[in-house]
Design a protein around this motif. Sequence first.
Motif, PDB file in Angstrom:
ATOM      1  N   GLU A 224      31.975  40.579  36.369  1.00 12.13           N
ATOM      2  CA  GLU A 224      33.147  40.654  35.523  1.00 12.13           C
ATOM      3  C   GLU A 224      32.703  40.787  34.065  1.00 12.13           C
ATOM      4  O   GLU A 224      31.860  40.007  33.602  1.00 12.13           O
ATOM      5  CB  GLU A 224      33.997  39.402  35.684  1.00 12.13           C
ATOM      6  CG  GLU A 224      35.205  39.360  34.762  1.00 12.13           C
ATOM      7  CD  GLU A 224      35.920  38.034  34.796  1.00 12.13           C
ATOM      8  OE1 GLU A 224      36.566  37.680  33.790  1.00 12.13           O
ATOM      9  OE2 GLU A 224      35.841  37.337  35.836  1.00 12.13           O
TER      10      GLU A 224
ATOM     11  N   TYR B 255      36.430  39.981  40.813  1.00 10.96           N
ATOM     12  CA  TYR B 255      36.470  41.242  40.063  1.00 10.96           C
ATOM     13  C   TYR B 255      35.791  42.335  40.874  1.00 10.96           C
ATOM     14  O   TYR B 255      34.741  42.119  41.480  1.00 10.96           O
ATOM     15  CB  TYR B 255      35.746  41.060  38.723  1.00 10.96           C
ATOM     16  CG  TYR B 255      35.645  42.323  37.896  1.00 10.96           C
ATOM     17  CD1 TYR B 255      36.740  42.779  37.157  1.00 10.96           C
ATOM     18  CD2 TYR B 255      34.455  43.050  37.841  1.00 10.96           C
ATOM     19  CE1 TYR B 255      36.652  43.932  36.388  1.00 10.96           C
ATOM     20  CE2 TYR B 255      34.360  44.202  37.080  1.00 10.96           C
ATOM     21  CZ  TYR B 255      35.459  44.646  36.349  1.00 10.96           C
ATOM     22  OH  TYR B 255      35.370  45.791  35.597  1.00 10.96           O
TER      23      TYR B 255
ATOM     24  N   LEU C 112      40.918  42.732  38.263  1.00 14.65           N
ATOM     25  CA  LEU C 112      40.608  41.314  38.101  1.00 14.65           C
ATOM     26  C   LEU C 112      41.678  40.493  38.804  1.00 14.65           C
ATOM     27  O   LEU C 112      42.869  40.661  38.547  1.00 14.65           O
ATOM     28  CB  LEU C 112      40.570  40.946  36.615  1.00 14.65           C
ATOM     29  CG  LEU C 112      40.361  39.451  36.300  1.00 14.65           C
ATOM     30  CD1 LEU C 112      38.990  38.982  36.770  1.00 14.65           C
ATOM     31  CD2 LEU C 112      40.531  39.187  34.806  1.00 14.65           C
TER      32      LEU C 112
END
Length: 226
Positions: A221, A107, A172
């Motif tokens: 993330e 991420y 992502l």
Amino acid sequence: MAAPLSSVGRLCSLTGRTFAPVLAAHSWRSVCPAARRSYITASTGSNVQFKLDERTAHSSLDLFKKDTGIIYRMLGLDPSQVQDNPERFRDWAVVFGDQKVSGGRHYWEVTVKKSLEFRLGAAEALMSRDDCVGTNASSWVFGFAQRKWFAMTNNKAVPVALVGKPDRVGILLDYEAGLLGLVDVEKPRIIHSFRAKFHAPLCPAFGLWDGELLTHCDVEEPAGLH
């Protein structure tokens, strides 16, 4: 993507030359042999830690803030004055991250508030340097142009429903799951995603035709993304 998005098909002027619309098909030319590539070791663990790779940067792009940011220069440098190497994009304002990913979940975020035309995503490390990210089956990007968002791969784009233009977005990448998602960092949530089978190492990829972008790979993330 289902159908070409006309709003991103305007002419691009790179290093003083005028090119066909960004969505136009581009012929494939031979990619330099893998033996001539010299990327840093692939990342297979948690968040990939990357900087922008000057060796890949088109001559209209300048790197700043310790190679974590990009600025677009309309005229740029004369391509003949930039060190020639097989990594560099010669026709399109594109730059790759200096790490490649061959597994794991990763991420990163990008500050986009100072640009009105850009593309963010991932591409195969050995993608043809004659193509722009999003115009082939080796790259997957989320773009912004003419105040509209779109998702693009294999030279086809679909609109992405996103109210307004946030200052910062997330990307992502889950290699094994075949997922590349555009993340609303305020909610947080995945706004739009690609599902694909990744067969080759990927690099963070960026295209820029206005203003500047700043990357952030030292972030966690957000919880709850699927």
